[in-house]
Design a protein around this motif. Structure first.
Motif, PDB file in Angstrom:
ATOM      1  N   ARG A  20       0.826  -1.207   0.000  1.00  0.00           N
ATOM      2  CA  ARG A  20       0.000   0.000   0.000  1.00  0.00           C
ATOM      3  C   ARG A  20       0.859   1.256   0.000  1.00  0.00           C
ATOM      4  O   ARG A  20       0.589   2.206  -0.740  1.00  0.00           O
ATOM      5  CB  ARG A  20      -0.923  -0.006   1.224  1.00  0.00           C
ATOM      6  CG  ARG A  20      -1.794   1.232   1.353  1.00  0.00           C
ATOM      7  CD  ARG A  20      -2.769   1.343   0.198  1.00  0.00           C
ATOM      8  NE  ARG A  20      -3.916   0.477   0.388  1.00  0.00           N
ATOM      9  CZ  ARG A  20      -4.891   0.359  -0.513  1.00  0.00           C
ATOM     10  NH1 ARG A  20      -4.828   1.023  -1.648  1.00  0.00           N
ATOM     11  NH2 ARG A  20      -5.901  -0.460  -0.290  1.00  0.00           N
ATOM     12  N   ARG A  21       1.920   1.268   0.803  1.00  0.00           N
ATOM     13  CA  ARG A  21       2.780   2.447   0.855  1.00  0.00           C
ATOM     14  C   ARG A  21       3.464   2.678  -0.495  1.00  0.00           C
ATOM     15  O   ARG A  21       3.557   3.815  -0.961  1.00  0.00           O
ATOM     16  CB  ARG A  21       3.852   2.280   1.950  1.00  0.00           C
ATOM     17  CG  ARG A  21       4.596   3.559   2.285  1.00  0.00           C
ATOM     18  CD  ARG A  21       5.607   3.332   3.395  1.00  0.00           C
ATOM     19  NE  ARG A  21       6.102   4.585   3.922  1.00  0.00           N
ATOM     20  CZ  ARG A  21       7.033   5.330   3.339  1.00  0.00           C
ATOM     21  NH1 ARG A  21       7.555   4.933   2.189  1.00  0.00           N
ATOM     22  NH2 ARG A  21       7.434   6.460   3.875  1.00  0.00           N
ATOM     23  N   ILE A  24       0.953   4.149  -2.941  1.00  0.00           N
ATOM     24  CA  ILE A  24       0.723   5.572  -2.668  1.00  0.00           C
ATOM     25  C   ILE A  24       1.879   6.407  -3.195  1.00  0.00           C
ATOM     26  O   ILE A  24       1.691   7.444  -3.855  1.00  0.00           O
ATOM     27  CB  ILE A  24       0.537   5.795  -1.156  1.00  0.00           C
ATOM     28  CG1 ILE A  24      -0.777   5.173  -0.677  1.00  0.00           C
ATOM     29  CG2 ILE A  24       0.569   7.292  -0.814  1.00  0.00           C
ATOM     30  CD1 ILE A  24      -0.920   5.117   0.830  1.00  0.00           C
ATOM     31  N   ALA A  46      -5.154  10.183  -3.131  1.00  0.00           N
ATOM     32  CA  ALA A  46      -6.157   9.206  -2.689  1.00  0.00           C
ATOM     33  C   ALA A  46      -7.176   8.871  -3.775  1.00  0.00           C
ATOM     34  O   ALA A  46      -7.553   7.707  -3.946  1.00  0.00           O
ATOM     35  CB  ALA A  46      -6.861   9.727  -1.444  1.00  0.00           C
ATOM     36  N   ILE A  56      -3.821   7.969   3.424  1.00  0.00           N
ATOM     37  CA  ILE A  56      -2.506   8.467   2.998  1.00  0.00           C
ATOM     38  C   ILE A  56      -1.733   8.991   4.209  1.00  0.00           C
ATOM     39  O   ILE A  56      -0.545   8.701   4.375  1.00  0.00           O
ATOM     40  CB  ILE A  56      -2.647   9.587   1.949  1.00  0.00           C
ATOM     41  CG1 ILE A  56      -3.609   9.172   0.831  1.00  0.00           C
ATOM     42  CG2 ILE A  56      -1.283   9.963   1.396  1.00  0.00           C
ATOM     43  CD1 ILE A  56      -3.188   7.950   0.070  1.00  0.00           C
TER      44      ILE A  56
END
Length: 209
Positions: A20-21, A24, A46, A56
């Motif tokens: 996920r990081r 982003i 987002a 975020i």
């Protein structure tokens, strides 16, 4: 109504924190390259990912942190792209020059201009710029030293040659925001001319045609 014998609705796949990081950060870097570092906001990152802005901030403590890391990711990818995968020093330098003088490099030139402007008010971004420039120089000096060792380049000052080549790249980048690009060969081949002069190589061997 529940279907008799039917499968339960599939549950949402939960991504790991690392995935996920990275997702982003990749989106933030794409926004930075395309629209500028000022456009990297929690909402802007987002929305394309289909998540809430609060998610975020769970991974990045402040927008400034996200902006700086997005810049670092973008220019790290740029470095790998510029130096390419050629093995021989002359071929690698020729590839570097062709890519630095290409239209594809304009977006990255704009990003560097943007970052240097913002760094006047964001000290941590200025530190990140210094660190990335040091990595660029180290990569270029290593390439030049390899070329000297193989006999492809003729210079007794690899650091000086590296400095001149990056100054030429920066000079091209100054005009990245011009509405109409220059077409004169003196502009289009400026990096090749400076690199050839600095390395004792015929610039025509480095030019992108």
């Amino acid at each position: 109504m529940t279907r008799v014998g039917g499968d339960a609705s599939p549950s949402r796949v939960r991504k790991s924190a690392e995935v996920r990081r990275a997702e982003i950060l990749a989106e933030a870097a794409a926004i930075a390259r395309r629209d500028g570092l000022e456009r990297v906001t929690l909402r802007a990152v987002a929305e394309p990912l289909g998540v809430r802005p609060g998610l975020i901030s769970h991974y990045f403590s402040a927008v400034e942190v996200l902006v700086i890391e997005a810049f670092v990711l973008a220019v790290t990818a740029e470095r790998d792209w510029l130096f390419g995968e050629e093995d021989a020093p002359l071929a690698q330098m020729s590839g570097f020059v062709r890519r630095a003088e290409s239209q594809e490099a304009v977006e990255l030139c704009r990003l560097w201009l943007n970052a240097r402007h913002l760094a006047r008010a964001v000290p941590n971004l200025a530190v990140a710029i210094d660190e990335q420039e040091s990595l660029d120089r180290a990569r270029m000096v290593a390439l030049i030293e390899a070329g000297v060792a193989s006999g492809a380049f003729q210079t007794t000052d690899p650091v000086g040659a590296s400095t001149r080549i990056y100054m030429a790249v920066d000079a091209i980048g100054v005009y990245a925001n011009n509405a109409s690009p220059f077409e004169h060969p003196a502009f289009r081949h400026f990096v090749a001319d400076v690199a050839g002069w600095s390395l004792g190589v015929d610039p025509r061997a480095l030019r992108a045609e």
